[in-house]
Write a protein that holds these residues in place. Structure first.
Motif, mmCIF file in Angstrom:
data_model
loop_
_atom_site.group_PDB
_atom_site.id
_atom_site.type_symbol
_atom_site.label_atom_id
_atom_site.label_comp_id
_atom_site.label_asym_id
_atom_site.label_seq_id
_atom_site.Cartn_x
_atom_site.Cartn_y
_atom_site.Cartn_z
ATOM 1 N N VAL A 113 184.345 11.842 80.959
ATOM 2 C CA VAL A 113 184.819 11.475 82.286
ATOM 3 C C VAL A 113 184.083 10.214 82.715
ATOM 4 O O VAL A 113 182.931 9.991 82.335
ATOM 5 C CB VAL A 113 184.584 12.637 83.286
ATOM 6 C CG1 VAL A 113 183.115 12.971 83.416
ATOM 7 C CG2 VAL A 113 185.190 12.323 84.644
ATOM 8 N N ARG A 114 184.759 9.368 83.480
ATOM 9 C CA ARG A 114 184.178 8.110 83.917
ATOM 10 C C ARG A 114 184.402 7.890 85.408
ATOM 11 O O ARG A 114 185.486 8.131 85.946
ATOM 12 C CB ARG A 114 184.816 6.938 83.162
ATOM 13 C CG ARG A 114 184.478 6.888 81.688
ATOM 14 C CD ARG A 114 183.055 6.462 81.431
ATOM 15 N NE ARG A 114 182.848 5.076 81.841
ATOM 16 C CZ ARG A 114 181.643 4.533 81.958
ATOM 17 N NH1 ARG A 114 180.557 5.237 81.735
ATOM 18 N NH2 ARG A 114 181.519 3.258 82.326
ATOM 19 N N LYS A 115 183.361 7.432 86.060
ATOM 20 C CA LYS A 115 183.480 7.001 87.444
ATOM 21 C C LYS A 115 184.301 5.729 87.517
ATOM 22 O O LYS A 115 184.196 4.850 86.662
ATOM 23 C CB LYS A 115 182.086 6.740 88.028
ATOM 24 C CG LYS A 115 182.086 6.196 89.449
ATOM 25 C CD LYS A 115 180.667 6.019 89.971
ATOM 26 C CE LYS A 115 179.955 4.887 89.264
ATOM 27 N NZ LYS A 115 178.605 4.659 89.809
ATOM 28 N N ILE A 116 185.154 5.624 88.531
ATOM 29 C CA ILE A 116 185.895 4.393 88.809
ATOM 30 C C ILE A 116 185.204 3.711 89.987
ATOM 31 O O ILE A 116 185.267 4.195 91.119
ATOM 32 C CB ILE A 116 187.365 4.677 89.137
ATOM 33 C CG1 ILE A 116 188.034 5.465 88.006
ATOM 34 C CG2 ILE A 116 188.126 3.379 89.392
ATOM 35 C CD1 ILE A 116 189.398 6.010 88.372
ATOM 36 N N MET B 115 184.996 4.962 93.779
ATOM 37 C CA MET B 115 186.257 5.096 94.524
ATOM 38 C C MET B 115 187.176 6.098 93.840
ATOM 39 O O MET B 115 188.316 6.308 94.256
ATOM 40 C CB MET B 115 186.967 3.745 94.668
ATOM 41 C CG MET B 115 187.369 3.075 93.374
ATOM 42 S SD MET B 115 188.278 1.534 93.697
ATOM 43 C CE MET B 115 188.585 0.954 92.019
ATOM 44 N N GLY B 116 186.658 6.732 92.785
ATOM 45 C CA GLY B 116 187.409 7.747 92.072
ATOM 46 C C GLY B 116 186.784 8.035 90.734
ATOM 47 O O GLY B 116 185.663 7.599 90.435
ATOM 48 N N ALA B 117 187.500 8.798 89.918
ATOM 49 C CA ALA B 117 187.025 9.130 88.571
ATOM 50 C C ALA B 117 188.227 9.512 87.728
ATOM 51 O O ALA B 117 189.285 9.877 88.244
ATOM 52 C CB ALA B 117 186.017 10.270 88.614
ATOM 53 N N ILE B 118 188.048 9.431 86.404
ATOM 54 C CA ILE B 118 189.120 9.774 85.478
ATOM 55 C C ILE B 118 188.530 10.562 84.322
ATOM 56 O O ILE B 118 187.441 10.264 83.838
ATOM 57 C CB ILE B 118 189.849 8.500 84.989
ATOM 58 C CG1 ILE B 118 191.076 8.853 84.161
ATOM 59 C CG2 ILE B 118 188.900 7.564 84.242
ATOM 60 C CD1 ILE B 118 192.016 7.665 83.953
ATOM 61 N N VAL B 119 189.245 11.625 83.906
ATOM 62 C CA VAL B 119 188.753 12.486 82.838
ATOM 63 C C VAL B 119 189.738 12.465 81.682
ATOM 64 O O VAL B 119 190.957 12.379 81.866
ATOM 65 C CB VAL B 119 188.532 13.934 83.340
ATOM 66 C CG1 VAL B 119 189.817 14.575 83.771
ATOM 67 C CG2 VAL B 119 187.834 14.784 82.297
ATOM 68 N N ASP B 120 189.194 12.517 80.471
ATOM 69 C CA ASP B 120 189.984 12.466 79.245
ATOM 70 C C ASP B 120 190.890 13.688 79.127
ATOM 71 O O ASP B 120 190.587 14.765 79.642
ATOM 72 C CB ASP B 120 189.021 12.416 78.053
ATOM 73 C CG ASP B 120 189.732 12.139 76.743
ATOM 74 O OD1 ASP B 120 190.800 11.510 76.782
ATOM 75 O OD2 ASP B 120 189.208 12.542 75.700
ATOM 76 N N CYS C 55 191.235 1.959 86.488
ATOM 77 C CA CYS C 55 191.499 3.182 85.724
ATOM 78 C C CYS C 55 191.680 2.857 84.239
ATOM 79 O O CYS C 55 191.117 3.534 83.373
ATOM 80 C CB CYS C 55 192.749 3.892 86.245
ATOM 81 S SG CYS C 55 192.519 4.852 87.735
ATOM 82 N N ARG C 56 192.482 1.846 83.958
ATOM 83 C CA ARG C 56 192.734 1.481 82.564
ATOM 84 C C ARG C 56 191.442 1.079 81.855
ATOM 85 O O ARG C 56 191.211 1.443 80.699
ATOM 86 C CB ARG C 56 193.751 0.335 82.493
ATOM 87 C CG ARG C 56 195.178 0.754 82.828
ATOM 88 C CD ARG C 56 196.175 -0.309 82.413
ATOM 89 N NE ARG C 56 195.963 -1.556 83.138
ATOM 90 C CZ ARG C 56 196.524 -1.841 84.315
ATOM 91 N NH1 ARG C 56 197.316 -0.959 84.902
ATOM 92 N NH2 ARG C 56 196.299 -3.004 84.889
ATOM 93 N N LYS C 57 190.601 0.353 82.553
ATOM 94 C CA LYS C 57 189.327 -0.073 81.965
ATOM 95 C C LYS C 57 188.464 1.125 81.601
ATOM 96 O O LYS C 57 187.840 1.175 80.534
ATOM 97 C CB LYS C 57 188.584 -0.983 82.949
ATOM 98 C CG LYS C 57 187.259 -1.508 82.424
ATOM 99 C CD LYS C 57 186.608 -2.433 83.440
ATOM 100 C CE LYS C 57 185.269 -2.947 82.930
ATOM 101 N NZ LYS C 57 184.619 -3.851 83.905
#
Length: 227
Positions: A54-57, A67-72, A99-101
């Motif tokens: 998971v990565r912080k955005i 400002m958000g996060a995204i998980v695999d 997000c893409r980054k």
């Protein structure tokens, strides 16, 4: 300062999690820092260790602010921190670019950390999610939503440091939330550690290699999960 380092934090968490020793639970760490916490937990309880990628955005002009996060996952889970997005004036286009980054970084990390490793099955098991601490909670909430799609029997959040005010929100995503220390007014996870270095990819790989080696704590057989 509450902990000497991440290893001590993990050892203290393992004491609180002792009821899971010998069960079919799995320890899932958020890299990078969470892996050094997860290793002593997994060793002490005789449980397998795996990762939640998971990565912080971060805000484009202030990347340390989430400002958000995204998980695999098959369908990556995105959590937006609408208050921060609105305050920072971030457009949808800029948010999607960020997000893409971070998805690209997740892909890179998967290749470095997990190449040649069999994933630990999560479905039907208790998943114990660990990190070295939580500040805003955006990253962790994304991780928990992504994890739920893997159909674990129970989700347990176990953290050395969490803002007490965040616990009710986390309890909506997990059956149990364990917190050793309140983040408090300082607002920085690292302030609760005497030694808190930035970790490298090699540190994560070393922890996963160490977790794969049998230890005296490895269970002789599964037992019933704690109530």
């Amino acid at each position: 300062m509450s902990f000497a380092d991440r290893e001590e934090a993990g050892e203290r968490l393992a004491t609180v999690l002792a009821a899971y020793r010998g069960t079919d639970a799995v320890v899932l760490a958020l890299p990078r820092g969470g892996v050094e916490v997860g290793l002593p937990v997994a060793r002490a309880l005789g449980l397998p260790l795996d990762l939640l990628l998971v990565r912080k955005i971060g805000v484009p002009f202030q990347p340390e602010v989430a400002m958000g996060a995204i998980v695999d996952g098959d369908r990556p889970e995105v959590v937006r921190n609408e208050d921060v997005i609105r305050y920072a004036g971030v457009s949808d286009k800029d948010f999607e670019a960020a997000c893409r980054k971070q998805l690209e970084e997740i892909e890179r990390r998967r290749g470095v950390y997990l190449e040649g490793r069999e994933p630990v099955p999560v479905g039907g098991r208790t998943a114990i999610v660990v990190d070295d601490g939580v500040a805003t909670g955006a990253t962790l909430k994304a991780a928990l939503k992504g994890l739920a799609a893997k159909d674990p029997r129970h989700i347990v959040v176990a953290m050395p440091v969490i803002p007490a005010s965040l616990i009710p929100e986390l309890e909506e995503l997990a059956e149990k939330v364990i917190c050793l220390e309140d983040l408090g007014p300082i607002g920085a996870v690292g302030a609760h550690y005497r030694y808190f270095p930035q970790l490298e990819d090699a540190d994560v790989v070393a922890c996963l290699d160490a977790a794969a080696k049998p230890t005296a704590a490895s269970p002789a057989g599964g037992g019933p999960p704690p109530a």
